[in-house]
Motif scaffolding. Structure first.
Motif, PDB file in Angstrom:
ATOM      1  N   GLU A   1       0.790  -1.147  -0.028  1.00  0.00           N
ATOM      2  CA  GLU A   1       0.055  -0.023   0.127  1.00  0.00           C
ATOM      3  C   GLU A   1       0.788   1.191  -0.212  1.00  0.00           C
ATOM      4  OE1 GLU A   1      -2.421  -0.039   3.699  1.00  0.00           O
ATOM      5  OE2 GLU A   1      -3.626  -1.855   2.756  1.00  0.00           O
ATOM      6  N   VAL A   2       0.223   2.440  -0.548  1.00  0.00           N
ATOM      7  CA  VAL A   2       0.944   3.661  -0.504  1.00  0.00           C
ATOM      8  C   VAL A   2       0.139   4.652   0.471  1.00  0.00           C
ATOM      9  CG1 VAL A   2       1.812   5.560  -1.618  1.00  0.00           C
ATOM     10  CG2 VAL A   2       2.004   3.354  -2.590  1.00  0.00           C
ATOM     11  N   ASN A   3       0.661   4.761   1.842  1.00  0.00           N
ATOM     12  CA  ASN A   3      -0.373   5.504   2.535  1.00  0.00           C
ATOM     13  C   ASN A   3       0.579   6.792   3.282  1.00  0.00           C
ATOM     14  OD1 ASN A   3       1.229   3.958   4.621  1.00  0.00           O
ATOM     15  ND2 ASN A   3      -0.499   2.612   4.762  1.00  0.00           N
ATOM     16  N   SER A   4       0.149   7.241   4.499  1.00  0.00           N
ATOM     17  CA  SER A   4       0.800   8.315   5.083  1.00  0.00           C
ATOM     18  C   SER A   4       2.185   7.440   5.753  1.00  0.00           C
ATOM     19  CB  SER A   4      -0.104   8.944   6.107  1.00  0.00           C
ATOM     20  OG  SER A   4      -0.508   7.837   7.124  1.00  0.00           O
ATOM     21  N   THR A   5       2.054   6.440   6.112  1.00  0.00           N
ATOM     22  CA  THR A   5       3.410   5.963   6.866  1.00  0.00           C
ATOM     23  C   THR A   5       4.532   5.785   5.817  1.00  0.00           C
ATOM     24  OG1 THR A   5       1.909   4.266   8.104  1.00  0.00           O
ATOM     25  CG2 THR A   5       4.351   3.668   7.917  1.00  0.00           C
TER      26      THR A   5
END
Length: 445
Positions: A422-426
């Motif tokens: 996934e591509v997220n805020s982390t």
């Protein structure tokens, strides 16, 4: 004649000046909108958010009454206090706020006190978040009315207080919100599930049965070997300063037998199942329930990434069992807030799910063939393909994560720096830390 006219004009100006000095005034009376009410749906729960924009005032205190139709809607907040802290106060981040709830009357009262009004200088501020459930399937509209009983601000003179409701007709008007339920936007979260297979074991990441807002902050991993299953639940609160929380986990006792191990002195072995700060774990093997609570002084324990909430070891009772359902209910989850020493509820703000379910597989995973993977080309973290990793890459990753931009011109393989699919805020946070040399490598994929 000209002198007389000039003298008269000066007298008029002086009189106007005296009157102006004698009357307290408020800026911002030409501002047409001071309040905003919106709704969003998560499953069958409707969250109504009330916001205010008092940036033109130095607001000191206020009292408000919110009303709703009790025949159509059920407010998901209890009337009574729970211990020393009233759970209703977690519905608002306003300074020194108190919230009273009367569900029988369909009333919510809100009051706040500010020492200097500084909390409202930067624009829109959340006043109240109310979670509702429709009592009838045929309910067509969600309606909320807000009446302002008191609103006081500083005047122009030192120590002067102004009754905003008397001085500003626009801000004193009742605010009504009505929207068809069918048009209330639904928050949609897509969850990517990945499975990794090794030669000597079968380790899987359990998929979420019902995706929900904030579900990406939790993960469940399963290790199966020799008729036993180890299930590990982790939380990633690195974007929050979590203060305390309470959770209930459930599992099927007809398929699994919880292994607690031996007691070491007076210490309860169940508490060895969690790495949460100030944790307390209570397991009931007969009912298949495990309660987990934690308390952190400042939330710093979560800033470095995922933390193990619960690690459970089971004997698999049914050899033919293919899978089971692991449930988690979150009763309380509070994050630090500078304006509220008790913190604010991320559940009431709609940032975290109240309940999640995972489908945990116990079936053997084929290990005869190795999964073929293509090593991505490029520099990990270089999202804009500029051959360097800098703050621009972090900004683009964060914008993509919140769907502010599309990924058409981005290298999304390079954006997934933690390798979870996934591509997220982390990922954005890790890229930023890497660009400023706070970390020197990304987590191993």
């Amino acid at each position: 004649m000209k002198k007389q006219a000039l003298g008269l004009l000066l007298c008029i100006c002086l009189l106007i000046g005296v009157l102006a000095i004698g009357l307290p005034t408020l800026a911002g009376e030409d501002t047409p909108t001071y309040y905003s009410i919106s709704a969003a749906r998560e499953g069958d729960v409707y969250y109504v958010t009330v916001r205010c924009n008092w940036s033109d005032f130095t607001m000191l205190n206020g009292e408000f009454l919110f009303t709703y139709d009790t025949e159509e809607w059920e407010l998901l907040v209890e009337d009574r206090a729970h211990g020393p802290i009233d759970p209703a106060n977690s519905l608002t981040p306003l300074p020194a706020a108190e919230v009273g709830v009367d569900r029988a009357a369909g009333e919510v009262r809100l009051a706040f006190i500010s020492t200097d009004g500084a909390e409202f200088t930067d624009g829109w501020v959340t006043m109240l978040v109310l979670p509702f459930k429709a009592r009838k399937p045929e309910t067509e509209d969600i309606k909320i009315e807000m009446n302002t009983d008191t609103l006081v601000a500083e005047g122009e003179k030192p120590g002067e207080k102004v009754d905003v409701l008397e001085e500003n007709e626009e801000i004193s008007k009742p605010v009504e919100f009505e929207k068809p339920v069918a048009e209330v936007p639904t928050t949609v979260i897509t969850t990517t599930t990945t499975t990794t297979t090794a030669k000597d074991d079968s380790t899987t990441t359990a998929p979420i049965i019902d995706p929900a807002v904030g579900a990406e902050h939790y993960a469940v991993e399963v290790f199966v070997a020799d008729g036993k299953a180890t299930v590990t639940v982790t939380c990633d609160y690195s974007d929050f300063y979590m203060l305390n929380g309470e959770f209930l986990f459930t599992y099927p006792t007809d398929k699994l037998d919880l292994i607690l191990g031996q007691k070491v002195g007076p210490k309860d072995p169940a508490n060895n199942m969690s790495d949460l700060p100030g944790k307390q774990v209570n397991a009931d093997e007969e009912t298949g329930t495990i309660r987990v609570g934690f308390m952190s002084g400042d939330g710093a324990a979560f800033l470095n990434g995922p933390v193990t909430m619960l690690k459970m070891e089971f004997d698999i009772l049914d050899a033919a069992a293919a899978d089971f359902e692991l449930g988690m209910t979150c009763d309380t989850l509070m994050q630090w807030d500078e304006n509220n020493p008790r913190g604010i509820s991320v559940l009431e703000l709609g940032l975290m799910p109240r309940a999640l379910r995972w489908k945990v597989s116990l079936a053997p995973t084929p290990t005869t063939t190795e999964p073929t993977t293509t090593k991505p080309q490029g520099i990990l973290g270089d999202v804009d393909t500029s051959k360097t990793v800098d703050s621009t890459d972090a900004r683009l990753t964060l914008q993509y994560a919140v769907k502010k931009i599309t990924g058409d011109k981005l290298d999304l393989q390079m954006a997934d720096v933690d390798g979870n699919g996934e591509v997220n805020s982390t990922d954005a946070r890790l890229i930023l830390q890497y660009s400023v040399k706070k970390i020197h490598e990304f987590p191993k994929k």
